[in-house]
Structures are given as C-alpha cells and as structure tokens.
Write a protein that holds these residues in place. Structure first.
Motif, PDB file in Angstrom:
ATOM      1  N   VAL A   1       0.818  -1.203   0.000  1.00 32.77           N
ATOM      2  CA  VAL A   1       0.000   0.000   0.000  1.00 32.77           C
ATOM      3  C   VAL A   1       0.860   1.264   0.000  1.00 32.77           C
ATOM      4  CG1 VAL A   1      -1.591   1.291   1.484  1.00 32.77           C
ATOM      5  CG2 VAL A   1      -1.997  -1.117   1.044  1.00 32.77           C
ATOM      6  N   SER A   2       1.876   1.297   0.838  1.00 30.28           N
ATOM      7  CA  SER A   2       2.718   2.500   0.934  1.00 30.28           C
ATOM      8  C   SER A   2       3.430   2.800  -0.375  1.00 30.28           C
ATOM      9  CB  SER A   2       3.750   2.339   2.052  1.00 30.28           C
ATOM     10  OG  SER A   2       3.117   2.251   3.297  1.00 30.28           O
ATOM     11  N   ASP A   3       3.937   1.762  -1.036  1.00 31.70           N
ATOM     12  CA  ASP A   3       4.622   1.980  -2.317  1.00 31.70           C
ATOM     13  C   ASP A   3       3.650   2.446  -3.396  1.00 31.70           C
ATOM     14  OD1 ASP A   3       7.039   1.288  -1.180  1.00 31.70           O
ATOM     15  OD2 ASP A   3       7.038  -0.756  -1.970  1.00 31.70           O
ATOM     16  N   VAL A   4       2.448   1.868  -3.424  1.00 38.21           N
ATOM     17  CA  VAL A   4       1.442   2.302  -4.397  1.00 38.21           C
ATOM     18  C   VAL A   4       1.070   3.758  -4.134  1.00 38.21           C
ATOM     19  CG1 VAL A   4      -0.933   1.953  -5.226  1.00 38.21           C
ATOM     20  CG2 VAL A   4       0.556  -0.026  -4.824  1.00 38.21           C
ATOM     21  N   ALA A   5       0.833   4.113  -2.871  1.00 37.59           N
ATOM     22  CA  ALA A   5       0.468   5.486  -2.529  1.00 37.59           C
ATOM     23  C   ALA A   5       1.577   6.462  -2.911  1.00 37.59           C
ATOM     24  CB  ALA A   5       0.148   5.593  -1.043  1.00 37.59           C
ATOM     25  N   ALA A   6       2.822   6.099  -2.639  1.00 41.12           N
ATOM     26  CA  ALA A   6       3.948   6.976  -2.976  1.00 41.12           C
ATOM     27  C   ALA A   6       4.051   7.171  -4.482  1.00 41.12           C
ATOM     28  CB  ALA A   6       5.248   6.403  -2.422  1.00 41.12           C
ATOM     29  N   ALA A   7       3.870   6.115  -5.244  1.00 37.54           N
ATOM     30  CA  ALA A   7       3.950   6.226  -6.706  1.00 37.54           C
ATOM     31  C   ALA A   7       2.820   7.083  -7.256  1.00 37.54           C
ATOM     32  CB  ALA A   7       3.924   4.838  -7.336  1.00 37.54           C
ATOM     33  N   LEU A   8       1.622   6.953  -6.686  1.00 38.32           N
ATOM     34  CA  LEU A   8       0.490   7.757  -7.146  1.00 38.32           C
ATOM     35  C   LEU A   8       0.641   9.218  -6.749  1.00 38.32           C
ATOM     36  CD1 LEU A   8      -2.497   5.343  -6.382  1.00 38.32           C
ATOM     37  CD2 LEU A   8      -1.448   5.821  -8.614  1.00 38.32           C
ATOM     38  N   ALA A   9       1.297   9.490  -5.619  1.00 39.40           N
ATOM     39  CA  ALA A   9       1.462  10.863  -5.139  1.00 39.40           C
ATOM     40  C   ALA A   9       2.583  11.612  -5.854  1.00 39.40           C
ATOM     41  CB  ALA A   9       1.728  10.856  -3.629  1.00 39.40           C
ATOM     42  N   ALA A  10       3.510  10.884  -6.456  1.00 40.30           N
ATOM     43  CA  ALA A  10       4.632  11.517  -7.153  1.00 40.30           C
ATOM     44  C   ALA A  10       4.122  12.224  -8.408  1.00 40.30           C
ATOM     45  CB  ALA A  10       5.682  10.476  -7.518  1.00 40.30           C
ATOM     46  N   ASP A  11       4.840  13.245  -8.813  1.00 44.11           N
ATOM     47  CA  ASP A  11       4.463  13.957 -10.036  1.00 44.11           C
ATOM     48  C   ASP A  11       4.631  13.038 -11.232  1.00 44.11           C
ATOM     49  OD1 ASP A  11       3.865  16.294  -8.712  1.00 44.11           O
ATOM     50  OD2 ASP A  11       5.910  17.068  -8.867  1.00 44.11           O
ATOM     51  N   GLY A  12       3.693  13.116 -12.157  1.00 43.03           N
ATOM     52  CA  GLY A  12       3.803  12.334 -13.385  1.00 43.03           C
ATOM     53  C   GLY A  12       3.044  11.025 -13.331  1.00 43.03           C
ATOM     54  N   ASP A  13       3.185  10.290 -14.383  1.00 46.04           N
ATOM     55  CA  ASP A  13       2.511   9.012 -14.564  1.00 46.04           C
ATOM     56  C   ASP A  13       3.209   7.940 -13.738  1.00 46.04           C
ATOM     57  OD1 ASP A  13       1.357   6.673 -15.485  1.00 46.04           O
ATOM     58  OD2 ASP A  13       1.912   6.976 -17.577  1.00 46.04           O
ATOM     59  N   PRO A  14       2.479   7.221 -12.873  1.00 43.45           N
ATOM     60  CA  PRO A  14       3.131   6.186 -12.068  1.00 43.45           C
ATOM     61  C   PRO A  14       3.541   4.960 -12.886  1.00 43.45           C
ATOM     62  CG  PRO A  14       0.779   6.113 -11.712  1.00 43.45           C
ATOM     63  CD  PRO A  14       1.061   7.325 -12.578  1.00 43.45           C
ATOM     64  N   GLY A  15       3.023   4.838 -14.103  1.00 39.61           N
ATOM     65  CA  GLY A  15       3.385   3.698 -14.946  1.00 39.61           C
ATOM     66  C   GLY A  15       2.505   2.481 -14.743  1.00 39.61           C
ATOM     67  N   PHE A  16       1.432   2.623 -13.962  1.00 46.26           N
ATOM     68  CA  PHE A  16       0.486   1.530 -13.738  1.00 46.26           C
ATOM     69  C   PHE A  16      -0.890   2.120 -13.466  1.00 46.26           C
ATOM     70  CE2 PHE A  16       2.325   2.536  -9.599  1.00 46.26           C
ATOM     71  CZ  PHE A  16       1.216   2.667  -8.779  1.00 46.26           C
ATOM     72  N   VAL A  17      -1.896   1.277 -13.545  1.00 46.53           N
ATOM     73  CA  VAL A  17      -3.253   1.651 -13.187  1.00 46.53           C
ATOM     74  C   VAL A  17      -3.673   0.788 -12.001  1.00 46.53           C
ATOM     75  CG1 VAL A  17      -4.345   0.059 -14.822  1.00 46.53           C
ATOM     76  CG2 VAL A  17      -5.592   2.058 -14.051  1.00 46.53           C
ATOM     77  N   VAL A  18      -4.447   1.370 -11.084  1.00 50.18           N
ATOM     78  CA  VAL A  18      -4.953   0.646  -9.915  1.00 50.18           C
ATOM     79  C   VAL A  18      -6.375   0.185 -10.231  1.00 50.18           C
ATOM     80  CG1 VAL A  18      -5.525   0.823  -7.468  1.00 50.18           C
ATOM     81  CG2 VAL A  18      -3.537   2.035  -8.373  1.00 50.18           C
ATOM     82  N   LEU A  19      -6.657  -1.078  -9.928  1.00 52.99           N
ATOM     83  CA  LEU A  19      -7.962  -1.656 -10.216  1.00 52.99           C
ATOM     84  C   LEU A  19      -8.602  -2.180  -8.934  1.00 52.99           C
ATOM     85  CD1 LEU A  19      -9.142  -3.650 -13.172  1.00 52.99           C
ATOM     86  CD2 LEU A  19      -9.448  -4.690 -10.941  1.00 52.99           C
ATOM     87  N   ASP A  20      -9.793  -1.685  -8.636  1.00 55.91           N
ATOM     88  CA  ASP A  20     -10.601  -2.141  -7.502  1.00 55.91           C
ATOM     89  C   ASP A  20     -11.526  -3.230  -8.030  1.00 55.91           C
ATOM     90  OD1 ASP A  20     -12.836  -2.361  -5.658  1.00 55.91           O
ATOM     91  OD2 ASP A  20     -12.206  -0.460  -4.787  1.00 55.91           O
ATOM     92  N   SER A  21     -11.386  -4.438  -7.495  1.00 55.13           N
ATOM     93  CA  SER A  21     -12.133  -5.585  -8.016  1.00 55.13           C
ATOM     94  C   SER A  21     -13.384  -5.912  -7.199  1.00 55.13           C
ATOM     95  CB  SER A  21     -11.215  -6.816  -8.056  1.00 55.13           C
ATOM     96  OG  SER A  21     -10.820  -7.186  -6.746  1.00 55.13           O
ATOM     97  N   ARG A  22     -13.792  -4.999  -6.325  1.00 53.99           N
ATOM     98  CA  ARG A  22     -14.930  -5.255  -5.437  1.00 53.99           C
ATOM     99  C   ARG A  22     -16.267  -4.872  -6.075  1.00 53.99           C
ATOM    100  NH1 ARG A  22     -13.884  -1.735  -0.639  1.00 53.99           N
ATOM    101  NH2 ARG A  22     -13.317  -0.319  -2.329  1.00 53.99           N
ATOM    102  N   SER A  23     -17.341  -5.122  -5.356  1.00 53.56           N
ATOM    103  CA  SER A  23     -18.691  -4.821  -5.822  1.00 53.56           C
ATOM    104  C   SER A  23     -18.941  -3.312  -5.877  1.00 53.56           C
ATOM    105  CB  SER A  23     -19.714  -5.445  -4.867  1.00 53.56           C
ATOM    106  OG  SER A  23     -19.673  -4.762  -3.615  1.00 53.56           O
ATOM    107  N   ALA A  24     -20.061  -2.924  -6.499  1.00 51.09           N
ATOM    108  CA  ALA A  24     -20.438  -1.513  -6.560  1.00 51.09           C
ATOM    109  C   ALA A  24     -20.687  -0.958  -5.156  1.00 51.09           C
ATOM    110  CB  ALA A  24     -21.663  -1.329  -7.445  1.00 51.09           C
ATOM    111  N   ALA A  25     -21.317  -1.735  -4.285  1.00 53.73           N
ATOM    112  CA  ALA A  25     -21.576  -1.270  -2.919  1.00 53.73           C
ATOM    113  C   ALA A  25     -20.270  -1.020  -2.176  1.00 53.73           C
ATOM    114  CB  ALA A  25     -22.435  -2.294  -2.171  1.00 53.73           C
TER     115      ALA A  25
END
Length: 161
Positions: free
Chosen positions: A37-61
């Motif tokens: 989680v920390s590495d994903v958050a750091a990559a998303l917070a950095a300026d620019g494209d993190p080079g990946f997309v995050v996918l939530d695989s849970r239900s709509a609720a």
C-alpha cells in the motif's frame, strides 16, 4: 525455567530455513507479484505518470463505501467481458480488494494475467490503504482517517521498509 530438548528443534526451526540463494529467488519472485500500500500510494502521489493503473475488483456497494482515488472499478466477475474496454494491455495493473482476509485481488490478478495483462496485487487491500492513513473516495467525497500506529509510524510518511 523451561528447558528444551536439544534434539527437538523449536517450532520455528522444525523445518530448516531455505538456502540463501533459494530464499533470494523466492523473495524476488514475491516482489514481482506484489506491491504494498505504501509503495502504491507513494507512486500515485509523485508527479507524473506512475506507470500503472490501480484496479478495484470489489462490488459496486464496496466501491461506493470507499476506494483508492483514481482507481478503475471493475469487479472480478466482469473482467473477461470489460477489461479490454477499460484497460490498456501495455500498462501494468495493480489489483486490490478488501484486505488481507480476502483473495478477490488475487482472483482479479489471475483473470487479468490470463487475458495478457501485466499485473501485481496490492498487499493489504483497501483495509490497509485506509489504516495507513491514505486519502480515499466515497460516494460522498474524499476522506482520510488517522493512520493506525500498528500499520504506519506516527508522524511519518515513510515506514523505513
């Protein structure tokens, strides 16, 4: 004082540790398949494209209850029919579900890999995203909770791992 029979190893060493080269190969392979989680958050917070997309695989609720900002919502059961419209095969995908007690992110990662996507699973899922104090979105807007001191150091953005 408790004594231990020197011929009977303790439960930790009952099965001997792997040889260093085997251990290195195992842990290197683990990092190929997982991100925390920390590495994903750091990559998303950095300026620019993190080079990946995050996918939530849970239900709509579950998505409405809260999700990682900027994540793509694609429940696991819908991946075979909809991944091609929502994801670029040239961009790695990081999947997540509820948390460590849920294997939904693993099932989503498998489904994506079988379709030809490069994929990693985010360890800890949405539970640890919230517990580590990162901002999340709900149907009502953005929220952030105080970091749980058992999952993240108080007053620091870096756990030192």
């Amino acid at each position: 004082m408790t004594t231990t029979d020197p011929l009977t190893p303790n439960p930790v060493l009952r099965v001997a540790p792997a040889a260093p080269a085997e251990a290195a190969a195992h842990f290197r392979a683990s990092l190929v398949f997982h991100a925390d989680v920390s590495d994903v958050a750091a990559a998303l917070a950095a300026d620019g494209d993190p080079g990946f997309v995050v996918l939530d695989s849970r239900s709509a609720a579950a998505w409405d209850q809260g999700h990682v900002p900027g994540a793509v919502h694609l429940p696991t059961a819908l991946i075979p029919g909809q991944a091609g419209q929502l994801l670029d095969r040239s961009v790695p995908v990081v999947t997540y579900c509820w948390g460590p007690g849920c294997n939904g992110a693993t099932r989503a990662a498998l489904a994506l890999a079988e379709l030809g996507y490069q994929v990693k699973e985010m360890l800890g899922g949405f539970e640890y995203w919230v517990r580590e104090g990162f901002e999340f979105e709900t149907w009502e807007g953005h929220e952030r909770r105080t970091a749980d001191p058992l999952t993240a150091p108080a007053g620091s953005d870096d756990c030192g791992c």
